[in-house]
Design a protein around this motif. Structure first.
Motif, mmCIF file in Angstrom:
data_model
loop_
_atom_site.group_PDB
_atom_site.id
_atom_site.type_symbol
_atom_site.label_atom_id
_atom_site.label_comp_id
_atom_site.label_asym_id
_atom_site.label_seq_id
_atom_site.Cartn_x
_atom_site.Cartn_y
_atom_site.Cartn_z
ATOM 1 N N VAL A 63 -0.932 5.585 9.663
ATOM 2 C CA VAL A 63 -1.724 6.052 8.533
ATOM 3 C C VAL A 63 -0.863 6.064 7.268
ATOM 4 C CG1 VAL A 63 -3.012 7.991 7.571
ATOM 5 C CG2 VAL A 63 -3.245 7.414 9.994
ATOM 6 N N LEU A 64 -1.404 5.481 6.210
ATOM 7 C CA LEU A 64 -0.707 5.391 4.923
ATOM 8 C C LEU A 64 -1.449 6.195 3.870
ATOM 9 C CD1 LEU A 64 -0.232 1.513 4.959
ATOM 10 C CD2 LEU A 64 1.575 3.190 5.421
ATOM 11 N N THR A 65 -0.718 6.704 2.919
ATOM 12 C CA THR A 65 -1.333 7.351 1.768
ATOM 13 C C THR A 65 -1.470 6.337 0.632
ATOM 14 O OG1 THR A 65 0.758 8.038 0.781
ATOM 15 C CG2 THR A 65 -0.251 9.532 2.404
ATOM 16 N N THR A 66 -2.302 6.679 -0.319
ATOM 17 C CA THR A 66 -2.437 5.825 -1.499
ATOM 18 C C THR A 66 -1.091 5.670 -2.200
ATOM 19 O OG1 THR A 66 -4.743 6.484 -1.813
ATOM 20 C CG2 THR A 66 -3.600 5.598 -3.737
ATOM 21 N N GLU A 67 -0.330 6.740 -2.253
ATOM 22 C CA GLU A 67 0.980 6.702 -2.919
ATOM 23 C C GLU A 67 1.945 5.772 -2.196
ATOM 24 O OE1 GLU A 67 -0.726 9.467 -2.143
ATOM 25 O OE2 GLU A 67 -1.408 9.839 -4.203
ATOM 26 N N GLU A 68 1.924 5.784 -0.875
ATOM 27 C CA GLU A 68 2.807 4.899 -0.113
ATOM 28 C C GLU A 68 2.465 3.431 -0.350
ATOM 29 O OE1 GLU A 68 4.110 7.454 3.826
ATOM 30 O OE2 GLU A 68 2.047 6.706 3.704
ATOM 31 N N ASN A 110 3.754 2.500 -3.789
ATOM 32 C CA ASN A 110 5.211 2.448 -3.894
ATOM 33 C C ASN A 110 5.847 1.376 -3.027
ATOM 34 O OD1 ASN A 110 5.268 4.594 -5.726
ATOM 35 N ND2 ASN A 110 5.309 6.127 -4.084
ATOM 36 N N ASP A 111 5.049 0.579 -2.333
ATOM 37 C CA ASP A 111 5.597 -0.497 -1.510
ATOM 38 C C ASP A 111 6.100 -1.634 -2.415
ATOM 39 O OD1 ASP A 111 6.204 -1.528 1.037
ATOM 40 O OD2 ASP A 111 4.448 -2.836 0.970
ATOM 41 N N ALA A 112 6.743 -2.616 -1.799
ATOM 42 C CA ALA A 112 7.320 -3.741 -2.546
ATOM 43 C C ALA A 112 6.257 -4.412 -3.418
ATOM 44 C CB ALA A 112 7.923 -4.749 -1.581
ATOM 45 N N VAL A 113 6.584 -4.617 -4.674
ATOM 46 C CA VAL A 113 5.649 -5.218 -5.633
ATOM 47 C C VAL A 113 5.626 -6.726 -5.467
ATOM 48 C CG1 VAL A 113 5.132 -5.584 -8.066
ATOM 49 C CG2 VAL A 113 5.916 -3.336 -7.274
ATOM 50 N N LEU A 130 -0.653 -5.833 -7.391
ATOM 51 C CA LEU A 130 -0.595 -6.061 -5.947
ATOM 52 C C LEU A 130 0.756 -5.666 -5.366
ATOM 53 C CD1 LEU A 130 -1.902 -7.493 -3.394
ATOM 54 C CD2 LEU A 130 -0.850 -9.597 -4.243
ATOM 55 N N THR A 131 0.729 -4.829 -4.318
ATOM 56 C CA THR A 131 1.929 -4.577 -3.524
ATOM 57 C C THR A 131 1.757 -5.247 -2.167
ATOM 58 O OG1 THR A 131 1.113 -2.522 -2.525
ATOM 59 C CG2 THR A 131 2.279 -2.344 -4.651
ATOM 60 N N ARG A 132 2.850 -5.315 -1.432
ATOM 61 C CA ARG A 132 2.848 -6.036 -0.153
ATOM 62 C C ARG A 132 1.803 -5.474 0.818
ATOM 63 N NH1 ARG A 132 8.433 -5.631 2.699
ATOM 64 N NH2 ARG A 132 7.740 -3.453 2.599
ATOM 65 N N LEU A 133 1.646 -4.153 0.847
ATOM 66 C CA LEU A 133 0.719 -3.536 1.785
ATOM 67 C C LEU A 133 -0.742 -3.841 1.477
ATOM 68 C CD1 LEU A 133 2.390 -0.045 2.366
ATOM 69 C CD2 LEU A 133 1.887 -1.768 4.124
ATOM 70 N N MET A 134 -1.026 -4.361 0.292
ATOM 71 C CA MET A 134 -2.399 -4.693 -0.066
ATOM 72 C C MET A 134 -2.823 -6.055 0.454
ATOM 73 S SD MET A 134 -2.523 -3.347 -3.994
ATOM 74 C CE MET A 134 -1.945 -1.698 -4.448
ATOM 75 N N ALA A 135 -1.910 -6.766 1.125
ATOM 76 C CA ALA A 135 -2.207 -8.082 1.682
ATOM 77 C C ALA A 135 -2.202 -8.005 3.205
ATOM 78 C CB ALA A 135 -1.170 -9.102 1.212
ATOM 79 N N CYS A 136 -3.145 -8.690 3.849
ATOM 80 C CA CYS A 136 -3.176 -8.673 5.307
ATOM 81 C C CYS A 136 -2.006 -9.481 5.855
ATOM 82 C CB CYS A 136 -4.500 -9.220 5.830
ATOM 83 S SG CYS A 136 -4.722 -10.997 5.636
ATOM 84 N N PRO A 137 -1.508 -9.129 7.029
ATOM 85 C CA PRO A 137 -0.354 -9.796 7.604
ATOM 86 C C PRO A 137 -0.750 -11.042 8.397
ATOM 87 C CG PRO A 137 -1.010 -8.010 9.025
ATOM 88 C CD PRO A 137 -1.947 -7.980 7.842
ATOM 89 N N PRO A 138 0.160 -12.026 8.555
ATOM 90 C CA PRO A 138 -0.111 -13.125 9.488
ATOM 91 C C PRO A 138 -0.206 -12.555 10.896
ATOM 92 C CG PRO A 138 2.187 -13.170 8.770
ATOM 93 C CD PRO A 138 1.497 -12.135 7.939
ATOM 94 N N MET A 156 -5.096 -0.039 -10.405
ATOM 95 C CA MET A 156 -4.394 -0.495 -9.213
ATOM 96 C C MET A 156 -4.507 0.524 -8.083
ATOM 97 S SD MET A 156 -0.404 -1.675 -9.012
ATOM 98 C CE MET A 156 0.356 -2.279 -7.507
ATOM 99 N N GLU A 157 -4.614 1.802 -8.439
ATOM 100 C CA GLU A 157 -4.753 2.856 -7.429
ATOM 101 C C GLU A 157 -6.013 2.677 -6.582
ATOM 102 O OE1 GLU A 157 -1.950 4.481 -10.432
ATOM 103 O OE2 GLU A 157 -3.832 3.363 -10.516
ATOM 104 N N THR A 158 -7.039 2.056 -7.143
ATOM 105 C CA THR A 158 -8.260 1.815 -6.365
ATOM 106 C C THR A 158 -7.980 0.864 -5.219
ATOM 107 O OG1 THR A 158 -9.682 2.225 -8.265
ATOM 108 C CG2 THR A 158 -10.619 0.921 -6.474
ATOM 109 N N PHE A 159 -7.201 -0.189 -5.479
ATOM 110 C CA PHE A 159 -6.821 -1.114 -4.410
ATOM 111 C C PHE A 159 -5.974 -0.399 -3.363
ATOM 112 C CE2 PHE A 159 -6.778 -4.272 -8.147
ATOM 113 C CZ PHE A 159 -8.136 -4.533 -8.013
ATOM 114 N N ALA A 160 -5.075 0.448 -3.829
ATOM 115 C CA ALA A 160 -4.214 1.192 -2.906
ATOM 116 C C ALA A 160 -5.039 2.145 -2.042
ATOM 117 C CB ALA A 160 -3.147 1.964 -3.678
#
Length: 397
Positions: free
Chosen positions: A192-197, A200-203, A209-217, A167-171
């Motif tokens: 700018v975001l770190t891999t850790e951030e 640690n975002d909402a799952v 998958l965390t929320r930040l891994m999805a593009c926004p509307p 999962m860290e690869t996606f992050a």
């Protein structure tokens, strides 16, 4: 004999959240004005126009274009899901290449609503209806999650299981996008975001998958002016960027194998492989020759999957590709210098033309802090499930 197709002008407005954007009319018309200004011509020289959008009534294209001019030219409205903008560009390119026209406009725009993508038609069969049992069966444990999350989350999960990807690869891919977007004044998210951030975002989907891994509307608009070489010479237009090859593919039965169902097949890997293969063959190049790429990173998972489909790394090699930094500045190829869909945003109808905007500036050498040194070949990958995939190769003329 086919005509050489040149990108004479590009225009794009800053992408924004649905709550902060203008109307599709304002966004689309401003993108056109910027493209015309960049090309140094007036609207009266445009001979045809192709207008792309997904969410809107019929003839929204005319409504946008009439704000710029009413010259009686042919206007074609285009809807090909998330590949809509590149499909408009594909049609404009064909008009030039076949000699049907010498100056063609492609514009894409989208006024999106907040929240997950959804259909606005509930009184008729949904798209891909015959094949939905594959998606529902492979993601049955995801319950009532939106279909896009089930689709790309399911594909990411299958990729992890098949190749041992973490999962860290996606992050890390999402963090890379944020670093690139920080240098793009037109991007929606520039923090700018770190891999850790990202981790640690909402799952959304545990372990995947965390929320930040999805593009926004996102809402926005982008446009391009394509011309023939003779038109450029006649009007003294710039001719430094050329469309070298382009392909539009749709699904084959391999995408929907009921006997051996796969989410990786479902998310268009076959379409991508076919499209990019046609482009490489026509241009006489290979993935190792590409300097910069804007790909369809609607989810970080799809960016990782697409590395292999586009030939940038061997099968199962995407995690090493990311860990080695081969997807960013100083690596083998700079992917998503704009910040991509993940950080720049994804207004469906505008995305393919926003890719054209970014790559045109990269090849011109005018991308400022985002500039990829010595960029000569640039690839765009725009995927629309349902389905259509457009791959475009741009080069320095």
């Amino acid at each position: 004999m086919s005509e050489k197709v040149l990108v004479a002008g590009v225009g794009m407005i800053p992408f924004n959240k649905p709550s902060a954007s203008g109307t599709y009319v304002e966004m689309g018309s401003e993108a056109i004005r910027r493209a015309l200004a960049d090309a140094g011509i007036g609207y009266e020289l445009v001979q045809e126009a192709y207008a792309g959008y997904v969410y809107g009534d019929s003839t929204c294209g005319q409504t946008v274009l009439y704000e710029v001019g009413m010259t009686g030219i042919p206007v074609v409205n285009v809807n090909n899901n998330c590949s809509t903008g590149s499909t408009a560009l594909y049609l404009a390119r064909r008009a030039i290449e076949t000699g049907a026209a010498d100056c063609v406009l492609a514009v894409g725009f989208e006024q999106m609503q907040a929240g997950a993508l959804k259909s606005h038609w509930d009184d008729r069969p949904p798209t891909r209806e015959r094949f939905l049992p594959i998606l529902r069966g492979l993601t049955a444990d995801m319950g009532d999650m939106p279909q896009a999350i089930r689709t790309f989350g399911g594909a990411g999960r299958e990729y992890m299981a098949k190749y041992g990807c973490s999962m860290e690869t996606f992050a890390a891919v999402r963090a890379k996008a944020s670093r690139h977007a920080a240098n793009n004044p037109l991007a929606l998210f520039r923090k700018v975001l770190t891999t850790e951030e990202v981790m640690n975002d909402a799952v959304i989907l545990p372990g995947v998958l965390t929320r930040l891994m999805a593009c926004p509307p996102t809402c926005g608009g982008a446009a391009a002016i394509l011309v023939s070489e003779r038109f450029a010479k006649k009007h003294g237009l710039r001719s430094d960027v050329q469309i070298l090859a382009q392909s539009l593919t749709t699904d084959t039965p391999e995408s929907f194998n009921f006997e051996n169902p796969s989410m990786l097949d479902w998310v268009g890997t076959h379409m991508t492989q076919a499209a990019v293969g046609q482009v490489y063959e026509k241009a006489g190049v290979g993935p190792q020759d590409i300097d910069v790429c804007e790909l369809h990173d609607c989810f970080a998972q799809n960016e990782v999957i697409s590395y292999e489909s586009l030939g940038f790394c061997p099968e199962g090699g995407a995690e090493k590709f990311v860990r080695d930094g081969d997807n960013t500045y100083g690596g083998k190829i700079v992917i998503g210098p704009s910040g991509g869909l993940l950080s720049k945003g994804h207004p469906l109808g505008a995305t393919g033309l926003a890719q054209c905007y970014e790559l045109t500036h990269q090849l011109r050498g005018s991308a400022e802090q985002r500039q990829v040194d010595g960029a000569k070949l640039a690839l765009a990958h725009n995927l629309g499930l349902g389905g259509a995939c457009v791959v475009t190769l741009y080069g320095k003329n």
